[in-house]
Motif scaffolding. Structure first.
Motif, PDB file in Angstrom:
ATOM      1  N   GLY A  39       0.744  -1.197  -0.052  1.00 46.38           N
ATOM      2  CA  GLY A  39      -0.065   0.098  -0.149  1.00 46.38           C
ATOM      3  C   GLY A  39       0.855   1.158  -0.070  1.00 46.38           C
ATOM      4  O   GLY A  39       1.532   1.314   0.874  1.00 46.38           O
ATOM      5  N   TYR A  44      -3.264   3.505   4.878  1.00 53.18           N
ATOM      6  CA  TYR A  44      -4.222   2.137   4.540  1.00 53.18           C
ATOM      7  C   TYR A  44      -3.112   1.116   4.100  1.00 53.18           C
ATOM      8  O   TYR A  44      -3.326   0.276   3.343  1.00 53.18           O
ATOM      9  CB  TYR A  44      -5.092   2.450   3.413  1.00 53.18           C
ATOM     10  N   MET A  84      -5.561  -8.252   1.727  1.00 47.84           N
ATOM     11  CA  MET A  84      -5.694  -6.976   1.385  1.00 47.84           C
ATOM     12  C   MET A  84      -7.350  -6.792   0.820  1.00 47.84           C
ATOM     13  O   MET A  84      -7.946  -5.962   1.469  1.00 47.84           O
ATOM     14  CB  MET A  84      -4.732  -6.242   0.461  1.00 47.84           C
ATOM     15  N   ASN A  85      -7.554  -7.671  -0.110  1.00 48.93           N
ATOM     16  CA  ASN A  85      -8.650  -7.768  -0.644  1.00 48.93           C
ATOM     17  C   ASN A  85     -10.060  -8.091   0.305  1.00 48.93           C
ATOM     18  O   ASN A  85     -10.996  -7.600   0.048  1.00 48.93           O
ATOM     19  CB  ASN A  85      -9.011  -8.321  -1.855  1.00 48.93           C
ATOM     20  N   TYR A 106      -9.436  -7.444   3.777  1.00 50.60           N
ATOM     21  CA  TYR A 106      -9.584  -6.331   4.985  1.00 50.60           C
ATOM     22  C   TYR A 106     -10.094  -5.019   4.422  1.00 50.60           C
ATOM     23  O   TYR A 106     -10.933  -4.270   5.174  1.00 50.60           O
ATOM     24  CB  TYR A 106      -8.184  -6.162   5.296  1.00 50.60           C
ATOM     25  N   LEU A 107      -9.553  -4.545   3.350  1.00 50.49           N
ATOM     26  CA  LEU A 107      -9.917  -3.168   2.880  1.00 50.49           C
ATOM     27  C   LEU A 107     -11.461  -2.685   2.818  1.00 50.49           C
ATOM     28  O   LEU A 107     -11.650  -1.594   3.347  1.00 50.49           O
ATOM     29  CB  LEU A 107      -9.356  -2.949   1.582  1.00 50.49           C
ATOM     30  N   HIS A 146     -12.841  -0.788   5.634  1.00 50.53           N
ATOM     31  CA  HIS A 146     -12.531   0.571   5.598  1.00 50.53           C
ATOM     32  C   HIS A 146     -12.845   1.368   4.668  1.00 50.53           C
ATOM     33  O   HIS A 146     -12.500   2.506   4.223  1.00 50.53           O
ATOM     34  CB  HIS A 146     -11.106   0.724   5.768  1.00 50.53           C
ATOM     35  N   ILE A 190     -12.613   0.903   1.132  1.00 46.99           N
ATOM     36  CA  ILE A 190     -12.046   0.893   0.446  1.00 46.99           C
ATOM     37  C   ILE A 190     -12.163  -0.219  -0.519  1.00 46.99           C
ATOM     38  O   ILE A 190     -12.297  -1.135  -0.288  1.00 46.99           O
ATOM     39  CB  ILE A 190     -10.368   0.990   0.796  1.00 46.99           C
ATOM     40  N   PRO A 210     -10.902  -2.539  -3.248  1.00 45.54           N
ATOM     41  CA  PRO A 210      -9.763  -3.272  -3.621  1.00 45.54           C
ATOM     42  C   PRO A 210     -10.111  -3.568  -5.198  1.00 45.54           C
ATOM     43  O   PRO A 210     -10.957  -4.157  -5.504  1.00 45.54           O
ATOM     44  CB  PRO A 210      -9.304  -4.562  -2.711  1.00 45.54           C
ATOM     45  N   GLY A 225      -6.027   0.115  -4.647  1.00 48.51           N
ATOM     46  CA  GLY A 225      -7.064   0.285  -3.752  1.00 48.51           C
ATOM     47  C   GLY A 225      -7.747   1.711  -4.031  1.00 48.51           C
ATOM     48  O   GLY A 225      -7.103   2.631  -4.416  1.00 48.51           O
ATOM     49  N   SER A 270      -9.702   4.548  -2.227  1.00 42.60           N
ATOM     50  CA  SER A 270     -10.122   4.978  -0.897  1.00 42.60           C
ATOM     51  C   SER A 270     -10.676   6.394  -0.961  1.00 42.60           C
ATOM     52  O   SER A 270     -10.727   6.700  -2.228  1.00 42.60           O
ATOM     53  CB  SER A 270      -8.895   5.009   0.132  1.00 42.60           C
TER      54      SER A 270
END
Length: 547
Positions: free
Chosen positions: A117, A122, A214-215, A217-218, A221, A223, A225, A267, A269
């Motif tokens: 990232g 992030y 990441m895909n 978790y984001l 938030h 975001i 991915p 990402g 955001s």
């Protein structure tokens, strides 16, 4: 979401503290030298290093890839997807203990502390612990330096990956719990923030495990991915390209007049688009300097191997170091890994504003999709969900004729959460930031692949991309296509108008209608089979061809 790692990390730290030699963040040159000395790689005539994997490890291994089904993630993961194979926490802990036992036998253990990232707010720290110096070199190519300010990141901690590429798992110790025909396992526990790779020496396994995390978790938030490449012009206009292998994602995003943010993972955001990676991981089969000059130079500009560090994987290299990228005998999935900073047109910050343009790429071998069409918000959600393209001979072993293929969000194996999560984020951001989405067919027109159809000229495809990026299609007149409900521009600068509507480029209009109906039926069948029981808005379903 609460992340739990303490007890597992204590066990790992105990192994590292008591191992004979733990090398933390070795110098890049050291990993290159060690990889060669240990026989994991050889030098090529140009200075990059080459490595090879066993036949069962020249690509991802979906049958051996698992996600821990814990209480914290159960309702978020889409367990209906064939890519999401559940694993119990108990089995994962047994695998973890097995991995630590193997690690404890190694004379050297290599640890790299990297990040995923380019936006430090992030970014996720990724610590890779491996028995292989080549894996460490790969993390230097593909993952980023830990940025200042990462302590304030939304992740508030790190993700650990244990990689034992040349060891094997005894699956008989896990009867009915793992693939008992394999000695390989790739397992991820999102809650504990730990990944395990045993038996896979395909370097892409490490990359994809980290980015799958990441895909997952984001979206928590806000975001989105994206499995995409991205670039930006000198005015700050961002364009992103989503597409499966063979659709031209890398080719079209590597544009001399625009700066490349990244090749594969981003990402989106509230700050804009940011690259996850530090490098590129591209296919090498039939790569030429003429078609891909930037990529070719990144790999083959002669330099001392200790100053290079690019990795060729499963490509033909002769004992004298000569490379033959046209030879597919080792694998059709030959790859190259190299840092972004060797590309002249890379954007050093690897982040920019919100995208003005999104391009969904498809290489339609049926010859029935328009070269370019504009998508409404709900329609974009549907095509995002379907992720359609055609596999053609030469893209994978065993493919002898074109096959329609669908991969949700243009990266199904790496997008583990429920489809509605990703679709909603796309629609919300399109609306909020007034982003245009176009479907770009980089495949065939005038007929079916191998039966009279011709691949659309790259010259025209580039002209359509340029028109979309510069806003030249925002005010032109469109006409509606019958079988896929697509809006086709009646004209596009630099492109002959007669090729914009696919039916006009077919001599046999009846044959066109037959192929269009066949492809629309495949869309409908795939939607019913994969998403028929998902709670998808009727306004989105209405855009599915064939329904």
């Amino acid at each position: 979401m609460e992340y739990k790692t303490k007890s597992l990390l204590e066990e790992l730290n105990h192994v590292l503290d008591n191992s004979e030699k733990v090398i933390i963040n070795p110098r890049r040159e050291y990993t290159i030298t060690k990889s060669i000395d240990r026989g994991e790689a050889i030098k090529t005539e140009h200075g990059c290093v080459a490595t090879w994997s066993p036949d069962n490890s020249t690509g991802r291994s979906p049958a051996d890839t698992y996600i821990v089904d814990s209480l914290e993630v159960h309702n978020t993961i889409d367990w209906k997807s064939k890519s999401n194979k559940p694993l119990s926490s108990d089995t994962f802990c047994r695998l973890y203990d097995n991995a630590l036992e193997i690690l404890s036998t190694k004379k050297e253990i290599y640890v790299t502390n990297r990040a995923i990232g380019a936006d430090e707010g992030y970014a996720l720290q990724v610590d890779t612990i491996s028995s292989s110096p080549l894996v460490s070199l790969f993390t230097y190519n593909m993952f980023r330096d830990i940025p200042d300010g990462i302590e304030d990141s939304v992740f508030n901690g790190e993700f650990k990956i244990i990689v034992l590429p040349y060891d094997k798992i005894d699956s008989n110790k896990y009867p009915g719990l793992l693939n008992n025909n394999s000695s390989m396992v790739i397992a991820t526990d999102f809650t504990k923030r730990v990944g395990i790779v045993i038996g896979s020496s395909y370097l892409g396994t490490v990359k994809k495990l980290a980015f799958t995390a990441m895909n997952f978790y984001l979206p928590h938030h806000n975001i989105l991915p994206l499995h995409c490449s991205a670039n930006v012009d000198d005015k700050g206009n961002v364009s992103i390209f989503l597409g499966l292998s063979g659709t031209g994602k890398t080719t079209l995003s590597t544009e001399p007049t625009r700066k490349l943010l990244g090749d594969d993972e981003h990402g989106w955001s509230d700050n804009g688009v940011y690259n996850f990676e530090n490098g590129c991981y591209v296919k090498t089969l039939n790569l030429t300097e003429e078609r891909e000059p930037e990529i070719y130079r990144a790999l083959f500009e002669e330099k001392n191997h200790l100053k290079n560090g690019a990795i060729l994987e499963n490509t033909m290299v002769y004992p004298n170091g000569r490379v033959d990228l046209s030879d597919e005998r080792l694998s059709v999935n030959g790859r190259a890994s190299y840092p972004l900073n060797v590309l002249e047109n890379a954007q050093s910050a690897s982040k920019a504003g919100h995208p003005r343009t999104i391009l969904f790429l498809t290489a339609d071998a049926c010859g029935v999709l328009p070269p370019i069409s504009k998508l409404e918000i709900d329609q974009a959600k549907l095509w995002f969900l379907m992720g359609y393209t055609s596999k053609i001979p030469g893209t994978e072993s065993g493919i002898t004729e074109p096959i329609a293929t669908f991969s949700r969000f243009f990266g199904e194996p790496f997008m583990p959460s429920r489809p509605s999560i990703y679709m909603k984020l796309l629609g919300d951001k399109m609306e909020k930031y007034n982003t245009n989405v176009y479907l770009l067919n980089t495949g065939w027109i005038g007929g079916v692949y191998g039966k009279g159809g011709e691949r659309i000229s790259l010259k025209y495809t580039r002209a359509m991309v340029r028109a979309a990026n510069e806003g030249l299609l925002e005010n032109v007149e469109f006409e509606r296509e019958n079988y896929f409900d697509l809006s086709i521009p009646k004209n596009c600068p630099g492109v002959p108008s007669q090729i914009l509507n696919p039916v006009k480029s077919w001599e046999d209009k009846g044959a066109y209608e037959k192929e269009a109906r066949k492809l629309a039926d495949k869309f409908a069948s795939h939607f019913k089979n994969d998403f028929g029981t998902h709670p998808i808005d009727k306004k989105i379903i209405a855009f599915c061809p064939g329904l």
